[in-house]
Design a protein around this motif. Structure first.
Motif, PDB file in Angstrom:
ATOM      1  N   ASN A 173     -24.024  -6.460   0.675  1.00 29.31           N
ATOM      2  CA  ASN A 173     -23.924  -5.355   1.623  1.00 29.31           C
ATOM      3  C   ASN A 173     -23.924  -3.987   0.959  1.00 29.31           C
ATOM      4  O   ASN A 173     -23.312  -3.048   1.467  1.00 29.31           O
ATOM      5  CB  ASN A 173     -22.657  -5.513   2.483  1.00 29.31           C
ATOM      6  N   ILE A 174     -24.558  -3.865  -0.187  1.00 32.21           N
ATOM      7  CA  ILE A 174     -24.606  -2.589  -0.904  1.00 32.21           C
ATOM      8  C   ILE A 174     -26.080  -2.207  -1.087  1.00 32.21           C
ATOM      9  O   ILE A 174     -26.771  -2.769  -1.941  1.00 32.21           O
ATOM     10  CB  ILE A 174     -23.897  -2.678  -2.264  1.00 32.21           C
ATOM     11  N   PRO A 175     -26.597  -1.281  -0.275  1.00 28.88           N
ATOM     12  CA  PRO A 175     -28.025  -0.945  -0.301  1.00 28.88           C
ATOM     13  C   PRO A 175     -28.389  -0.040  -1.471  1.00 28.88           C
ATOM     14  O   PRO A 175     -28.575   1.171  -1.317  1.00 28.88           O
ATOM     15  CB  PRO A 175     -28.231  -0.243   1.047  1.00 28.88           C
ATOM     16  N   LEU A 176     -28.486  -0.603  -2.665  1.00 27.06           N
ATOM     17  CA  LEU A 176     -28.843   0.169  -3.855  1.00 27.06           C
ATOM     18  C   LEU A 176     -30.073  -0.442  -4.516  1.00 27.06           C
ATOM     19  O   LEU A 176     -30.255  -1.673  -4.500  1.00 27.06           O
ATOM     20  CB  LEU A 176     -27.675   0.182  -4.854  1.00 27.06           C
ATOM     21  N   ASN A 177     -30.863   0.389  -5.118  1.00 23.12           N
ATOM     22  CA  ASN A 177     -32.010  -0.069  -5.884  1.00 23.12           C
ATOM     23  C   ASN A 177     -31.573  -0.250  -7.336  1.00 23.12           C
ATOM     24  O   ASN A 177     -31.185   0.712  -8.006  1.00 23.12           O
ATOM     25  CB  ASN A 177     -33.149   0.953  -5.779  1.00 23.12           C
ATOM     26  N   LEU A 178     -31.631  -1.491  -7.840  1.00 22.75           N
ATOM     27  CA  LEU A 178     -31.079  -1.811  -9.160  1.00 22.75           C
ATOM     28  C   LEU A 178     -32.117  -2.510 -10.044  1.00 22.75           C
ATOM     29  O   LEU A 178     -31.916  -3.653 -10.489  1.00 22.75           O
ATOM     30  CB  LEU A 178     -29.841  -2.700  -9.006  1.00 22.75           C
ATOM     31  N   PRO A 179     -33.231  -1.838 -10.379  1.00 23.66           N
ATOM     32  CA  PRO A 179     -34.269  -2.503 -11.201  1.00 23.66           C
ATOM     33  C   PRO A 179     -33.796  -2.832 -12.610  1.00 23.66           C
ATOM     34  O   PRO A 179     -34.137  -3.883 -13.167  1.00 23.66           O
ATOM     35  CB  PRO A 179     -35.415  -1.482 -11.217  1.00 23.66           C
ATOM     36  N   LYS A 180     -33.029  -1.946 -13.242  1.00 25.73           N
ATOM     37  CA  LYS A 180     -32.542  -2.204 -14.599  1.00 25.73           C
ATOM     38  C   LYS A 180     -31.585  -3.399 -14.611  1.00 25.73           C
ATOM     39  O   LYS A 180     -31.614  -4.222 -15.533  1.00 25.73           O
ATOM     40  CB  LYS A 180     -31.847  -0.964 -15.164  1.00 25.73           C
ATOM     41  N   THR A 181     -30.756  -3.468 -13.586  1.00 24.62           N
ATOM     42  CA  THR A 181     -29.809  -4.580 -13.484  1.00 24.62           C
ATOM     43  C   THR A 181     -30.552  -5.896 -13.316  1.00 24.62           C
ATOM     44  O   THR A 181     -30.217  -6.914 -13.945  1.00 24.62           O
ATOM     45  CB  THR A 181     -28.842  -4.355 -12.310  1.00 24.62           C
ATOM     46  N   GLU A 182     -31.577  -5.897 -12.471  1.00 25.98           N
ATOM     47  CA  GLU A 182     -32.359  -7.104 -12.258  1.00 25.98           C
ATOM     48  C   GLU A 182     -33.043  -7.546 -13.559  1.00 25.98           C
ATOM     49  O   GLU A 182     -33.069  -8.746 -13.885  1.00 25.98           O
ATOM     50  CB  GLU A 182     -33.399  -6.857 -11.162  1.00 25.98           C
ATOM     51  N   HIS A 183     -33.588  -6.588 -14.305  1.00 24.35           N
ATOM     52  CA  HIS A 183     -34.262  -6.905 -15.573  1.00 24.35           C
ATOM     53  C   HIS A 183     -33.258  -7.467 -16.585  1.00 24.35           C
ATOM     54  O   HIS A 183     -33.548  -8.450 -17.291  1.00 24.35           O
ATOM     55  CB  HIS A 183     -34.934  -5.653 -16.123  1.00 24.35           C
ATOM     56  N   TYR A 184     -32.082  -6.861 -16.655  1.00 23.11           N
ATOM     57  CA  TYR A 184     -31.048  -7.324 -17.596  1.00 23.11           C
ATOM     58  C   TYR A 184     -30.638  -8.763 -17.269  1.00 23.11           C
ATOM     59  O   TYR A 184     -30.497  -9.612 -18.161  1.00 23.11           O
ATOM     60  CB  TYR A 184     -29.845  -6.389 -17.546  1.00 23.11           C
ATOM     61  N   CYS A 185     -30.443  -9.042 -15.992  1.00 20.25           N
ATOM     62  CA  CYS A 185     -30.017 -10.390 -15.585  1.00 20.25           C
ATOM     63  C   CYS A 185     -31.086 -11.428 -15.913  1.00 20.25           C
ATOM     64  O   CYS A 185     -30.774 -12.545 -16.346  1.00 20.25           O
ATOM     65  CB  CYS A 185     -29.693 -10.406 -14.088  1.00 20.25           C
ATOM     66  N   THR A 186     -32.332 -11.059 -15.716  1.00 24.80           N
ATOM     67  CA  THR A 186     -33.422 -11.987 -16.029  1.00 24.80           C
ATOM     68  C   THR A 186     -33.453 -12.297 -17.523  1.00 24.80           C
ATOM     69  O   THR A 186     -33.620 -13.454 -17.939  1.00 24.80           O
ATOM     70  CB  THR A 186     -34.766 -11.386 -15.589  1.00 24.80           C
ATOM     71  N   GLU A 187     -33.297 -11.271 -18.360  1.00 22.50           N
ATOM     72  CA  GLU A 187     -33.343 -11.452 -19.808  1.00 22.50           C
ATOM     73  C   GLU A 187     -32.187 -12.287 -20.340  1.00 22.50           C
ATOM     74  O   GLU A 187     -32.344 -13.019 -21.310  1.00 22.50           O
ATOM     75  CB  GLU A 187     -33.337 -10.090 -20.503  1.00 22.50           C
ATOM     76  N   HIS A 188     -31.014 -12.152 -19.711  1.00 21.84           N
ATOM     77  CA  HIS A 188     -29.804 -12.779 -20.256  1.00 21.84           C
ATOM     78  C   HIS A 188     -29.394 -14.035 -19.467  1.00 21.84           C
ATOM     79  O   HIS A 188     -28.286 -14.558 -19.648  1.00 21.84           O
ATOM     80  CB  HIS A 188     -28.647 -11.791 -20.263  1.00 21.84           C
ATOM     81  N   GLY A 189     -30.253 -14.516 -18.592  1.00 22.77           N
ATOM     82  CA  GLY A 189     -29.967 -15.776 -17.889  1.00 22.77           C
ATOM     83  C   GLY A 189     -28.835 -15.663 -16.888  1.00 22.77           C
ATOM     84  O   GLY A 189     -28.120 -16.652 -16.656  1.00 22.77           O
ATOM     85  N   ILE A 190     -28.654 -14.483 -16.298  1.00 26.07           N
ATOM     86  CA  ILE A 190     -27.602 -14.281 -15.299  1.00 26.07           C
ATOM     87  C   ILE A 190     -28.217 -14.464 -13.910  1.00 26.07           C
ATOM     88  O   ILE A 190     -29.239 -13.845 -13.592  1.00 26.07           O
ATOM     89  CB  ILE A 190     -26.967 -12.886 -15.429  1.00 26.07           C
ATOM     90  N   ASN A 191     -27.610 -15.274 -13.095  1.00 28.62           N
ATOM     91  CA  ASN A 191     -28.096 -15.508 -11.732  1.00 28.62           C
ATOM     92  C   ASN A 191     -27.682 -14.333 -10.844  1.00 28.62           C
ATOM     93  O   ASN A 191     -26.512 -14.159 -10.542  1.00 28.62           O
ATOM     94  CB  ASN A 191     -27.529 -16.819 -11.185  1.00 28.62           C
ATOM     95  N   LEU A 192     -28.649 -13.506 -10.453  1.00 23.25           N
ATOM     96  CA  LEU A 192     -28.380 -12.332  -9.638  1.00 23.25           C
ATOM     97  C   LEU A 192     -28.709 -12.629  -8.172  1.00 23.25           C
ATOM     98  O   LEU A 192     -29.834 -13.031  -7.851  1.00 23.25           O
ATOM     99  CB  LEU A 192     -29.192 -11.138 -10.114  1.00 23.25           C
ATOM    100  N   VAL A 193     -27.721 -12.445  -7.292  1.00 22.87           N
ATOM    101  CA  VAL A 193     -27.912 -12.650  -5.851  1.00 22.87           C
ATOM    102  C   VAL A 193     -27.525 -11.370  -5.140  1.00 22.87           C
ATOM    103  O   VAL A 193     -26.384 -10.883  -5.271  1.00 22.87           O
ATOM    104  CB  VAL A 193     -27.053 -13.831  -5.323  1.00 22.87           C
ATOM    105  N   ILE A 194     -28.467 -10.788  -4.385  1.00 27.42           N
ATOM    106  CA  ILE A 194     -28.220  -9.541  -3.656  1.00 27.42           C
ATOM    107  C   ILE A 194     -28.414  -9.834  -2.162  1.00 27.42           C
ATOM    108  O   ILE A 194     -29.498 -10.233  -1.738  1.00 27.42           O
ATOM    109  CB  ILE A 194     -29.148  -8.409  -4.108  1.00 27.42           C
ATOM    110  N   HIS A 195     -27.338  -9.644  -1.362  1.00 27.64           N
ATOM    111  CA  HIS A 195     -27.401  -9.798   0.083  1.00 27.64           C
ATOM    112  C   HIS A 195     -27.244  -8.426   0.731  1.00 27.64           C
ATOM    113  O   HIS A 195     -26.254  -7.745   0.490  1.00 27.64           O
ATOM    114  CB  HIS A 195     -26.295 -10.727   0.583  1.00 27.64           C
ATOM    115  N   LEU A 196     -28.217  -8.018   1.529  1.00 28.07           N
ATOM    116  CA  LEU A 196     -28.132  -6.739   2.228  1.00 28.07           C
ATOM    117  C   LEU A 196     -27.790  -6.932   3.694  1.00 28.07           C
ATOM    118  O   LEU A 196     -28.023  -7.981   4.261  1.00 28.07           O
ATOM    119  CB  LEU A 196     -29.464  -5.985   2.094  1.00 28.07           C
TER     120      LEU A 196
END
Length: 496
Positions: free
Chosen positions: A473-496
């Motif tokens: 429920n946090i409407p933010l654009n987080l491209p760097k965060t998404e890239h970091y999670c992909t590189e480090h094997g972190i499962n990123l789930v964003i629900h708007l």
């Protein structure tokens, strides 16, 4: 008024208004008069009910030696027994499957149909007295399945009826009376939620909060095998009499109780010492939710010796605490958070409701009270808005959470969200975290800060063990965060 007899001056009672002795013709008259007023300025009985009582006592068929009732609750239970016998007549028909097997089959089918009793009730105001005072509701959501099971064979009917009352949601005083008279409530009932609505109804004579607590105190005798109990009521013995304390202490009689929610209406309860004693006597309790519990203002700063010897049982691993710690309650609350013997909390939900507007020394008190439990915690949930975000005392919690695996940060408003993550202290989250959940109750973020994405990456850099990040429920654009999670094997789930 207090009835007194055996005096050389004859039978009398003490008038509450004048504190004078009022004489009557006999001891019996004095006792009946005290029953009518019961120490109150207005009659406890209505005059018509008192006249009915006199009519019964004068009836020649009335015999005092034949009375078997020990309390008013016995009358309600006998009504329920009679209705149960009429509803479930004994059948001489040979049934194809033993009833114990039928019960197990029905339990298995209906287990997923029950609504979680701990989620009831959502706090609300009831504008219509009739709506809440007669309300008894099922905690299930699929009547069609119950109907279908009844059609399998007539021998299934009683088992299905009992299954329908595995969970009950009761609202108001009349709803509680209906619960005691209901033939479908009994040893098979596993989940009960009771809600006494807001304060403007407590002064109405028909609601009788004192009788509500007397009924709550008797609840273990009607449904002894309850596993989940949620009670929202005004636990205030000063206003509603000693039955409040009886109701709190009687909870320990539920020997199979695993989840307990006790929330207050109309301000904090002063019965925390009684509640601590009750919790210490519950061998199967696993989860406890407290809302607004504190101590009497005149209570001693030290815990009595008998309570000091008692500690929560080893089964209790999860506490959900909403409220604040003041100087009178700190010692008692510390008993709930202090590891001892085989007891140590694993999960904690903390909502410091009211701390923001309190003085600094009280703001710092709650983090100090819970500190003994922090090293053993594995899961922590914080409602961040109810803590002073600018106060470092809240962030002092994190360094002690050396075994914390899951952290949920809940925000009610975007202003607090902004202050928390812009602060340097947001970089001090426990580095043992494997799961971080960030959620906002309303989808609204008016704070335009270019550093959101960068700050999230900075936080992730401090959490080497992180495996999952959930943002709700946090409407933010987080491209760097998404890239970091992909590189480090972190499962990123964003629900708007």
């Amino acid at each position: 008024m207090t009835a007194t007899s055996g005096s050389t001056h004859g039978p009398y009672f003490v008038d509450t208004d004048s504190q004078a002795r009022v004489r009557f013709k006999s001891d019996s008259d004095a006792l009946l008069a005290s029953l009518l007023f019961g120490g109150q300025k207005r009659p406890q009985f209505s005059l018509s009910a008192f006249d009915d009582l006199l009519r019964i006592l004068r009836d020649p068929t009335f015999k005092i030696e034949e009375i078997s009732f020990t309390s008013g609750v016995d009358v309600l239970c006998q009504i329920a027994d009679s209705r149960r016998q009429r509803s479930w007549p004994q059948s001489t028909e040979i049934i194809p499957i033993p009833l114990t097997i039928v019960d197990l089959v029905v339990d298995t089918i209906t287990a997923d149909l029950l609504v979680d009793a701990s989620s009831f009730p959502v706090r609300q105001n009831y504008s219509d007295r009739f709506t809440y005072s007669t309300h008894v509701n099922f905690l299930h959501n699929d009547l069609e399945t119950f109907r279908s099971m009844c059609l399998v064979h007539r021998s299934w009917t009683s088992s299905v009826q009992r299954a329908m009352r595995r969970g009950v949601h009761v609202i108001g005083s009349f709803g509680l009376y209906a619960l005691f008279r209901n033939p479908l409530v009994g040893p098979w009932t596993r989940h009960i939620c009771f809600d006494m609505p807001n304060s403007k109804f407590y002064t109405k004579a028909e609601n009788r909060p004192d009788e509500v607590f007397a009924l709550l105190a008797a609840l273990p005798h009607v449904a002894p095998n309850v596993e989940t109990l949620a009670v929202w009521a005004p636990f205030d013995a000063n206003k509603f009499g000693p039955h409040v304390i009886d109701a709190v202490r009687s909870i320990a009689e539920f020997q199979n109780l695993k989840q307990l929610t006790v929330g207050n209406r109309c301000g904090p309860s002063r019965q925390l010492p009684d509640l601590c004693e009750t919790v210490a006597r519950m061998p199967s309790l696993k989860r406890l939710k407290l809302t607004d519990w504190t101590c009497p203002k005149a209570s001693p700063s030290t815990i009595p010796d008998f309570l000091r010897k008692l500690s929560p049982c080893s089964e209790l691993t999860d506490i959900d605490f909403e409220g604040k710690a003041d100087k009178s309650s700190a010692q008692y609350l510390r008993r709930l958070f202090q590891p001892c013997k085989d007891y140590a909390l694993k999960m904690l939900t903390l909502d410091g409701d009211g701390l923001v507007n309190m003085e600094r020394d009280t703001q710092d008190l709650l983090p100090l009270v819970i500190r003994p439990a922090l090293p053993q915690l594995e899961t922590l949930t914080l409602v961040v808005d109810h803590f002073p975000v600018e106060n470092k005392g809240m962030y002092d919690i994190f360094p002690f959470c050396t075994k914390l695996r899951s952290l949920r940060l809940r925000f009610l408003y975007d202003g607090t969200f902004f202050l928390f993550f812009k602060s340097k202290y947001s970089l001090l989250l426990p580095n043992s975290l494997e799961e971080l959940h960030i959620t906002m109750d309303i989808q609204h973020c008016t704070r335009n800060w270019d550093g959101w994405d960068t700050r999230f990456v900075e936080i992730l850099n401090t959490l080497p063990s992180l495996r999952a990040l959930m943002v709700d429920n946090i409407p933010l654009n987080l491209p760097k965060t998404e890239h970091y999670c992909t590189e480090h094997g972190i499962n990123l789930v964003i629900h708007l």
